[in-house]
Design a protein around this motif. Structure first.
Motif, PDB file in Angstrom:
ATOM      1  N   LYS A  51       0.856  -1.184   0.000  1.00 46.08           N
ATOM      2  CA  LYS A  51       0.000   0.000   0.000  1.00 46.08           C
ATOM      3  C   LYS A  51       0.892   1.233   0.000  1.00 46.08           C
ATOM      4  CE  LYS A  51      -4.199  -1.882   0.818  1.00 46.08           C
ATOM      5  NZ  LYS A  51      -5.424  -1.627   0.037  1.00 46.08           N
ATOM      6  N   LEU A  52       0.587   2.184  -0.876  1.00 48.78           N
ATOM      7  CA  LEU A  52       1.415   3.383  -0.937  1.00 48.78           C
ATOM      8  C   LEU A  52       0.561   4.598  -1.244  1.00 48.78           C
ATOM      9  CD1 LEU A  52       3.269   3.624  -4.347  1.00 48.78           C
ATOM     10  CD2 LEU A  52       1.603   1.838  -3.900  1.00 48.78           C
ATOM     11  N   MET A  53       1.074   5.764  -0.870  1.00 48.50           N
ATOM     12  CA  MET A  53       0.400   7.018  -1.161  1.00 48.50           C
ATOM     13  C   MET A  53       0.749   7.435  -2.585  1.00 48.50           C
ATOM     14  SD  MET A  53      -1.262   7.486   1.596  1.00 48.50           S
ATOM     15  CE  MET A  53      -1.917   9.138   1.333  1.00 48.50           C
ATOM     16  N   VAL A  54      -0.274   7.585  -3.402  1.00 44.10           N
ATOM     17  CA  VAL A  54      -0.070   7.934  -4.811  1.00 44.10           C
ATOM     18  C   VAL A  54      -0.514   9.374  -5.031  1.00 44.10           C
ATOM     19  CG1 VAL A  54      -0.696   7.414  -7.204  1.00 44.10           C
ATOM     20  CG2 VAL A  54      -0.382   5.553  -5.541  1.00 44.10           C
ATOM     21  N   PRO A  55       0.378  10.256  -5.502  1.00 46.93           N
ATOM     22  CA  PRO A  55      -0.001  11.654  -5.741  1.00 46.93           C
ATOM     23  C   PRO A  55      -0.668  11.820  -7.103  1.00 46.93           C
ATOM     24  CG  PRO A  55       2.340  11.352  -6.178  1.00 46.93           C
ATOM     25  CD  PRO A  55       1.815  10.006  -5.752  1.00 46.93           C
ATOM     26  N   ARG A  56      -1.841  12.414  -7.108  1.00 46.77           N
ATOM     27  CA  ARG A  56      -2.551  12.651  -8.367  1.00 46.77           C
ATOM     28  C   ARG A  56      -2.922  14.124  -8.496  1.00 46.77           C
ATOM     29  NH1 ARG A  56      -4.317   8.169 -11.170  1.00 46.77           N
ATOM     30  NH2 ARG A  56      -4.096   6.149 -10.064  1.00 46.77           N
ATOM     31  N   GLY A  57      -2.911  14.618  -9.731  1.00 47.81           N
ATOM     32  CA  GLY A  57      -3.335  15.988  -9.980  1.00 47.81           C
ATOM     33  C   GLY A  57      -4.819  16.136  -9.707  1.00 47.81           C
ATOM     34  N   ASP A  58      -5.197  17.184  -8.981  1.00 43.52           N
ATOM     35  CA  ASP A  58      -6.606  17.327  -8.619  1.00 43.52           C
ATOM     36  C   ASP A  58      -7.486  17.638  -9.818  1.00 43.52           C
ATOM     37  OD1 ASP A  58      -5.755  19.929  -9.037  1.00 43.52           O
ATOM     38  OD2 ASP A  58      -6.866  20.765  -7.349  1.00 43.52           O
ATOM     39  N   ARG A  59      -6.891  18.125 -10.913  1.00 46.62           N
ATOM     40  CA  ARG A  59      -7.687  18.431 -12.105  1.00 46.62           C
ATOM     41  C   ARG A  59      -7.665  17.281 -13.118  1.00 46.62           C
ATOM     42  NH1 ARG A  59     -10.769  22.602 -10.418  1.00 46.62           N
ATOM     43  NH2 ARG A  59      -9.507  24.087  -9.245  1.00 46.62           N
ATOM     44  N   SER A  60      -6.492  16.727 -13.350  1.00 53.72           N
ATOM     45  CA  SER A  60      -6.347  15.711 -14.398  1.00 53.72           C
ATOM     46  C   SER A  60      -6.498  14.284 -13.887  1.00 53.72           C
ATOM     47  CB  SER A  60      -4.969  15.844 -15.051  1.00 53.72           C
ATOM     48  OG  SER A  60      -3.956  15.494 -14.115  1.00 53.72           O
ATOM     49  N   ASN A  61      -6.310  14.098 -12.577  1.00 56.58           N
ATOM     50  CA  ASN A  61      -6.286  12.772 -11.942  1.00 56.58           C
ATOM     51  C   ASN A  61      -5.086  11.946 -12.391  1.00 56.58           C
ATOM     52  OD1 ASN A  61      -7.529  11.059 -10.006  1.00 56.58           O
ATOM     53  ND2 ASN A  61      -8.202   9.714 -11.659  1.00 56.58           N
ATOM     54  N   ALA A  62      -4.152  12.547 -13.108  1.00 52.99           N
ATOM     55  CA  ALA A  62      -2.945  11.835 -13.540  1.00 52.99           C
ATOM     56  C   ALA A  62      -1.981  11.707 -12.368  1.00 52.99           C
ATOM     57  CB  ALA A  62      -2.268  12.588 -14.681  1.00 52.99           C
ATOM     58  N   VAL A  63      -1.211  10.612 -12.347  1.00 48.03           N
ATOM     59  CA  VAL A  63      -0.191  10.444 -11.311  1.00 48.03           C
ATOM     60  C   VAL A  63       0.907  11.475 -11.545  1.00 48.03           C
ATOM     61  CG1 VAL A  63       1.540   8.904 -10.347  1.00 48.03           C
ATOM     62  CG2 VAL A  63      -0.695   8.004 -11.014  1.00 48.03           C
ATOM     63  N   ILE A  64       1.189  12.250 -10.507  1.00 48.51           N
ATOM     64  CA  ILE A  64       2.176  13.325 -10.591  1.00 48.51           C
ATOM     65  C   ILE A  64       3.585  12.754 -10.531  1.00 48.51           C
ATOM     66  CG2 ILE A  64       3.051  15.383  -9.413  1.00 48.51           C
ATOM     67  CD1 ILE A  64       0.338  15.785 -10.806  1.00 48.51           C
ATOM     68  N   GLU A  65       4.474  13.328 -11.354  1.00 49.59           N
ATOM     69  CA  GLU A  65       5.879  12.926 -11.351  1.00 49.59           C
ATOM     70  C   GLU A  65       6.757  14.069 -10.842  1.00 49.59           C
ATOM     71  OE1 GLU A  65       7.509  10.253 -11.915  1.00 49.59           O
ATOM     72  OE2 GLU A  65       6.019   8.931 -12.845  1.00 49.59           O
ATOM     73  N   PRO A  66       7.675  13.796  -9.906  1.00 56.26           N
ATOM     74  CA  PRO A  66       8.721  14.780  -9.621  1.00 56.26           C
ATOM     75  C   PRO A  66       9.605  14.880 -10.871  1.00 56.26           C
ATOM     76  CG  PRO A  66       8.560  13.137  -7.877  1.00 56.26           C
ATOM     77  CD  PRO A  66       7.783  12.619  -9.042  1.00 56.26           C
ATOM     78  N   LEU A  67       9.746  16.074 -11.427  1.00 60.04           N
ATOM     79  CA  LEU A  67      10.464  16.227 -12.701  1.00 60.04           C
ATOM     80  C   LEU A  67      11.415  17.411 -12.615  1.00 60.04           C
ATOM     81  CD1 LEU A  67      10.430  14.818 -15.527  1.00 60.04           C
ATOM     82  CD2 LEU A  67       8.976  16.707 -16.291  1.00 60.04           C
ATOM     83  N   LEU A  68      12.568  17.239 -13.213  1.00 56.54           N
ATOM     84  CA  LEU A  68      13.602  18.277 -13.228  1.00 56.54           C
ATOM     85  C   LEU A  68      13.326  19.208 -14.402  1.00 56.54           C
ATOM     86  CD1 LEU A  68      16.182  18.906 -11.575  1.00 56.54           C
ATOM     87  CD2 LEU A  68      17.468  17.630 -13.306  1.00 56.54           C
TER      88      LEU A  68
END
Length: 917
Positions: free
Chosen positions: A335-352
């Motif tokens: 079980k893990l906490m999955v970050p999703r965009g509140d508008r798109s519902n897409a899984v958020i990526e930490p990105l450089l």
């Protein structure tokens, strides 16, 4: 007044009249008092949080307006960059187009068109809530003058080196193709896996096992970390491993970040794709290797085999390749906490990515000092700890967004990549002496919505111009907001206000809780427990409610679940309650707690409260209209009841004012409710009848009671107006002339101020005794099924001198009030009687001849036996450990409440039975 209270008939009519007459504008006189409306999204619609938040702000605004303050409630909406762009893009998609087909300028024009046609929904709804905002000063974060303020701030901070452009990790939405703030990321627990991979040591002496929930990121690993004191691995620190599938040699490092107890005690470090890893990487000067495109596909920094694969396709391939190489140790459910965009519902990526940043720590220090020194006070005070925690070690603030709708960043680039900041291109060329031969291109990004809203307390008042409004109302008086945006908005307003106005933006911050459902659950569409304030105000039938709740649901199973929940919760839909009942409910719930549990039963109770007030006013009108109410200060004689209710009104005015001033709106609402329902309606109106209906009563006595009826009601309406603006206005219009008051509206009438000379403690004590005496007799009537019209004889036991004096003075009054034909003192042995206590004095009502003793005993025995069985069943259920462990917590709690009520009822029945012998 109409016979029946109908909120729909009065509310919208009064609001339109108030707004048209300019009643919400500041008076221009008195002490300045200002509240800034937290600007709702232009795309938004009213939800329960808005309803609660706006009720509190309007209550304060109406209160201070009536106190004579120069009161401004500043309205406005936020352009809501991402949300608004998504709305318009969906419209284009439905036409088979994208924003790129239109181009930036045409797309922005299309957004403005949408805003003009559909962007005012929430402001219309705020009007329905009774929000007395000064709409003549309505602002929008993209208005020209507010946009100028944004440019001014950006340029100034850039010139001071407090705004810069840099490459850092951000929350990246791969669908919207933009960085998003933490507030726009919703993390919820989901089922996933934990993959354990073997990473071979370069010297061939073995391998380390690392675990990851995102196998695809291993392509960007630049180290493996162990705890420096871990005996298993500390001898390996400084050695290297050869990264499988990639072939890159990476170091084994020691860092306290690693928990030796978790997993194998070895952690893969991917500085370009994890915020914690980035900090580890900075400490150890590790390379940052970005392996994702803006679509979250694998880019050219990875081996060719994986390039172009979506992140999840790459994950599948990488796991298969590890297994083929014999390097897949194990796979665990996780079980893990999955970050999703509140508008798109897409899984958020930490990105450089390259973004614009504000050096927040420099701006944060004065804000922290302002709270520490007391220039800004949090209410409740304990929220300052949350504020300090957030501000401690604050990170630089990413202020750029890769969308088109918003304040475009005022920066230009030449062909060599040099950056120039200015108001416009002409300003940039002049400032930096750039001739027309040098080609410049403006930055494509826009500013984070929070950047412009951070300027809200002064940009809405005309800044950077030296506006009179700015001088009058800055700093503002209080900010009313939820705890969830203390950091995102409250702290940033503090930073910007102190920086550019050299003063705090507000003196107090009232932090309220979040509205949840009656079971304490967070309201969400997927749970089907969301309530629309307008539905509560106007009412909605079941089928319409179901259709409304399920219309936006994409998944049939989810829509079916919500329909089932709706039909169960609201089998008859939602009845209309009116705005005043909803507002009073919100006020009654405004405790100092973190959460607010909204119960439909409670609002039904306050709808009845409004009805009670309406009927009380009709009684007063029927007994005072076209009658002498003593408004010409004619001679009056005040009865005990008159003096009592007048005294109690002063105490209530003190309590309500004290509660509002200390932001205890729940206590203020409780005091108003208690006074109107229990004291004025249930007691005083009844006590007025013996005077008004007594032909023998003098004119001065009747005049005194009539005057008391209208004056107390009129003052009470002013007292309750900030809580229930519509019903109080409607009633006030008819009552005010009878009470000698003039004016077009209650809005600008003075708020009641207690008069200590009218506090009559003797009358209060006498009435308290009379009420206890009367309630005792009423209780006996109820317990013994004695009809209210049946006249009774009472015998008093253990009466002291005070009791006897009061019986002598108020005996006749008491007989009328409690329908008694005689009051006697005990002389000899007490008869079989029902009893009640008033202090130490015992009231005895002899039962002989009043009831059929045998029949009453039989009835009570039957009721006691029935209750006893139910209690044993409930107690047995609660003593069952399996039931308590497996049943939902709210179900168990309700069962316990039920048992307590049953036991109380049983005790009362047993007392009645004992009295009968």
């Amino acid at each position: 007044m109409d016979k029946t209270y109908n909120p729909d008939a009065i509310e919208q009519r009064w609001y339109q009249q108030w707004e048209q007459n300019g009643e919400f504008k500041p008076s221009g006189e008195g002490t300045p008092y200002a509240i800034m409306l937290p600007p709702p999204n232009v795309t938004g619609s009213l939800h329960m949080g808005h309803g609660f938040n706006n009720t509190i702000m309007d209550l304060l605004t109406r209160y201070h307006r009536m106190k004579g303050d120069n009161t401004l409630w500043q309205p406005g909406t936020d352009h809501a960059g991402i949300a608004t762009q998504m709305v318009v893009e969906r419209q284009l998609n439905a036409e088979g187009k994208t924003r790129h087909d239109l181009g930036r300028d045409a797309f922005i024009e299309r957004v403005w068109d949408w805003k003009g046609e559909s962007g005012g929904n929430i402001t219309r709804q705020l009007r329905r809530l009774g929000s007395s905002l000064d709409w003549s000063r309505d602002r929008f974060t993209m208005d020209d003058n507010l946009s100028e303020a944004v440019k001014h701030v950006f340029i100034k901070l850039h010139e001071e080196g407090l705004i810069y452009r840099g490459k850092r990790l951000v929350n990246w939405d791969p669908v919207l193709h933009t960085a998003v703030s933490d507030l726009e990321v919703l993390s919820e627990e989901e089922a996933g896996h934990l993959w354990h991979f073997r990473y071979p040591l370069t010297d061939g002496s073995g391998h380390l096992v690392v675990a990851t929930t995102r196998p695809e990121t291993m392509l960007g690993d630049t180290a493996v970390a162990v705890h420096p004191e871990d005996e298993r691995y500390k001898q390996l620190i400084g050695k290297t491993i050869t990264l499988p599938l990639v072939g890159r040699e990476i170091p084994i490092i020691g860092d306290d970040y690693v928990d030796p107890e978790f997993g194998s005690g070895c952690v893969k470090i991917t500085p370009a794709h994890d915020f914690n890893d980035a900090e580890v990487g900075n400490r150890h000067n590790l390379e940052q290797i970005n392996i994702l495109t803006i679509d979250a596909a694998i880019n050219d920094n990875a081996p060719e085999k994986y390039r172009g694969l979506d992140r999840y396709a790459a994950r599948k391939q990488i796991v298969a390749d590890f297994e083929e190489l014999g390097l897949l140790e194990t796979i665990q459910d996780h079980k893990l906490m999955v970050p999703r965009g509140d508008r798109s519902n897409a899984v958020i990526e930490p990105l450089l990515t390259d973004q614009w940043y504000v050096k927040a720590d420099v701006l944060a220090a004065p804000a922290v000092e302002a709270v520490q020194s007391g220039k800004i006070k949090f209410v409740p005070a304990n929220w300052d700890k949350t504020f300090y925690n957030w501000m401690d070690g604050i990170q630089d603030w990413c202020i750029s967004r890769q969308i088109w709708w918003g304040h475009r960043i005022p920066a230009w680039y030449d062909e060599q990549g040099n950056i120039y900041v200015g108001h416009d291109e002409a300003d940039v060329r002049q400032k930096h002496q750039l001739d027309d031969a040098i080609s410049l291109k403006q930055d494509e990004d826009v500013l984070d919505t929070w950047f412009s809203s951070a300027l809200w307390p002064f940009s809405t008042l005309g800044w950077p111009a030296d506006d009179a409004a700015l001088k009058t109302w800055y700093p503002t008086s209080v900010l009313v907001t939820g705890f969830d945006i203390i950091f995102f908005w409250v702290a940033r307003m503090m930073m910007m206000g102190i920086k550019f106005m050299d003063d705090v933006p507000f003196k107090e911050v009232y932090i309220h809780g979040l509205v949840r459902d009656s079971h304490g659950q967070k309201m969400s569409k997927s749970k089907g427990n969301v309530l629309d304030p307008i539905d509560i105000i106007d009412g909605i039938d079941l089928e319409s409610l179901v259709a409304k709740r399920t219309s936006g649901m994409m998944q049939p199973q989810l829509a079916a679940k919500i329909e089932k929940a709706t039909r169960k919760e609201f089998p008859e839909g939602i009845a209309p309650h009116g705005t005043d009942a909803l507002r009073f409910t919100f006020a009654s719930l405004a405790t100092t707690g973190r959460d607010i549990n909204f119960d439909m039963n409670r609002i039904a109770g306050y709808r009845n409260f409004c009805n009670k007030l309406w009927n009380a006013a009709r009684y007063v009108l029927m007994n005072t209209e076209d009658q002498d109410t003593g408004i010409d200060n004619a001679e009056v004689e005040l009865s005990l009841a008159d003096r009592w209710i007048i005294s109690l009104l002063q105490q209530t005015e003190l309590d309500v004012t004290r509660a509002i001033d200390s932001y205890r709106f729940d206590l203020a609402a409780q005091a108003i409710y208690e006074f109107i329902w229990n004291n004025y309606c249930d007691w005083y109106l009844e006590l007025s009848k013996p005077v008004l209906n007594n032909n023998a009563a003098s004119d001065v006595a009747k005049r005194g009671t009539r005057r008391t009826l209208v004056r107390v009601l009129e003052a009470t309406l002013r007292l309750a107006h900030p809580f229930m603006p519509f019903i109080t206005e409607e009633i006030w219009q008819t009552i005010a002339p009878l009470a000698g008051k003039s004016g077009n509206t209650i809005i600008n009438q003075p708020y009641p101020v207690a008069d200590s000379s009218k506090i009559d403690l003797v009358a209060e004590e006498e009435m308290k005794w009379l009420m206890k005496f009367t309630n005792g007799i009423r209780s006996i009537r109820s317990q013994m099924n004695i009809a209210p019209k049946k006249s009774l004889k009472v015998i008093l036991k253990n009466a002291d001198n005070i009791d006897k004096t009061l019986v002598d003075i108020r005996g006749n009054f008491l007989k009328k009030l409690a329908n008694l034909d005689a009051i006697e003192y005990l002389n000899g042995e007490a008869p079989a009687a029902a009893t009640a206590l008033v202090g130490k004095m015992e009231i005895l009502i002899p039962l002989e001849g009043l009831i059929d003793k045998d029949a009453e005993i039989a009835r009570l025995d039957k009721e006691i036996s029935k209750l006893d069985k139910i209690i044993k069943q409930s107690a047995g259920k609660l003593s069952n450990e399996n039931y308590v462990a497996k049943a939902p917590a709210d179900v168990v709690a309700k069962e316990r409440e039920k048992l307590a009520e049953l036991e109380q009822s049983l005790s009362q029945l047993q007392q009645q039975r004992k009295a009968l012998g």
